[in-house]
Design a protein around this motif. Sequence first.
Motif, mmCIF file in Angstrom:
data_model
loop_
_atom_site.group_PDB
_atom_site.id
_atom_site.type_symbol
_atom_site.label_atom_id
_atom_site.label_comp_id
_atom_site.label_asym_id
_atom_site.label_seq_id
_atom_site.Cartn_x
_atom_site.Cartn_y
_atom_site.Cartn_z
ATOM 1 N N VAL A 1 0.834 -1.211 0.000
ATOM 2 C CA VAL A 1 0.000 0.000 0.000
ATOM 3 C C VAL A 1 0.867 1.259 0.000
ATOM 4 N N ALA A 2 1.808 1.315 0.929
ATOM 5 C CA ALA A 2 2.656 2.506 1.044
ATOM 6 C C ALA A 2 3.528 2.679 -0.196
ATOM 7 N N GLY A 3 4.034 1.570 -0.724
ATOM 8 C CA GLY A 3 4.858 1.651 -1.920
ATOM 9 C C GLY A 3 4.077 2.158 -3.118
ATOM 10 N N GLN A 4 2.829 1.707 -3.239
ATOM 11 C CA GLN A 4 1.981 2.168 -4.339
ATOM 12 C C GLN A 4 1.711 3.661 -4.229
ATOM 13 N N LEU A 5 1.419 4.125 -3.019
ATOM 14 C CA LEU A 5 1.197 5.560 -2.801
ATOM 15 C C LEU A 5 2.452 6.361 -3.131
ATOM 16 N N TYR A 6 3.599 5.835 -2.716
ATOM 17 C CA TYR A 6 4.859 6.535 -2.971
ATOM 18 C C TYR A 6 5.091 6.714 -4.468
ATOM 19 N N PRO B 1 5.332 9.485 -10.364
ATOM 20 C CA PRO B 1 4.242 9.062 -11.261
ATOM 21 C C PRO B 1 4.715 8.560 -12.624
ATOM 22 N N SER B 2 5.901 8.976 -13.046
ATOM 23 C CA SER B 2 6.400 8.552 -14.357
ATOM 24 C C SER B 2 7.062 7.175 -14.313
ATOM 25 N N ASP C 1 6.596 -5.259 -9.346
ATOM 26 C CA ASP C 1 7.753 -5.182 -8.465
ATOM 27 C C ASP C 1 7.370 -5.017 -6.998
ATOM 28 N N LEU C 2 6.281 -4.290 -6.741
ATOM 29 C CA LEU C 2 5.862 -4.075 -5.353
ATOM 30 C C LEU C 2 5.406 -5.379 -4.695
#
Length: 220
Positions: free
Chosen positions: A115-120, A126-127, A133-134
């Motif tokens: 979750v945190a990795g996706q938000l980061y 964003p690019s 990988d997450l």
Amino acid sequence: MSKRNNKEPNENFAQSVSVVARVGGATFISILAGFIKLKMAAILLGPAGLGLIGLFQQLLTTFSAFFSFGLREVGTQQIASKRKTSSVSALELFLSDFKLMGIFLSFLGSIVTLVAGQLYFDYLQPSFSIGNDLIWLGFGVGLTIFSGVQQSILNGYRLTKQLALITLVGSILSALLASVFLAIMGDEAVVLYVVSSALVTFFLGAFYVQSIPEYSSRSR
């Protein structure tokens, strides 16, 4: 009587030297294997790939350290204490609860990493295309946390030889596995490169924990 008293300090000193030699030697080879592993990454991926490896390694280290909540240190102390003062059944109960807590924290760390990795990456990078990988990174966090539980059990039983072998064999196998990933998949294997160490350490830890006589007798 005096001869026995003189002999005991000598035996303790010899034991201490043996432990230091094992751990120190394994650590030295681990550092050497890590250097070779990093050199392979530099050759196959270049500076940009090394930057990604550093980023993912930092994320894995941060999340696994935070969500272990000091379980490894507490477990070692409690296991060593209960082996001396508690009954076998009390020790078995603690080990069962300890492993369940390790499994829970492993899952928690994995989910929060996802979750945190996706938000980061969504808001700060964003690019950058993260793909699957997450998932691998979260998997690596979970394995790292539970590997700490396994090593805590081995440390509680004072099995320094097995701990040294995990460091030694794990570093060599990790370097080989990571190199194979990079050679086959190239820059798509960056996270697998990072997770390879956690994967190897987990399986080695599981093998040595199950090799403890008390575990072997309970599994039959």
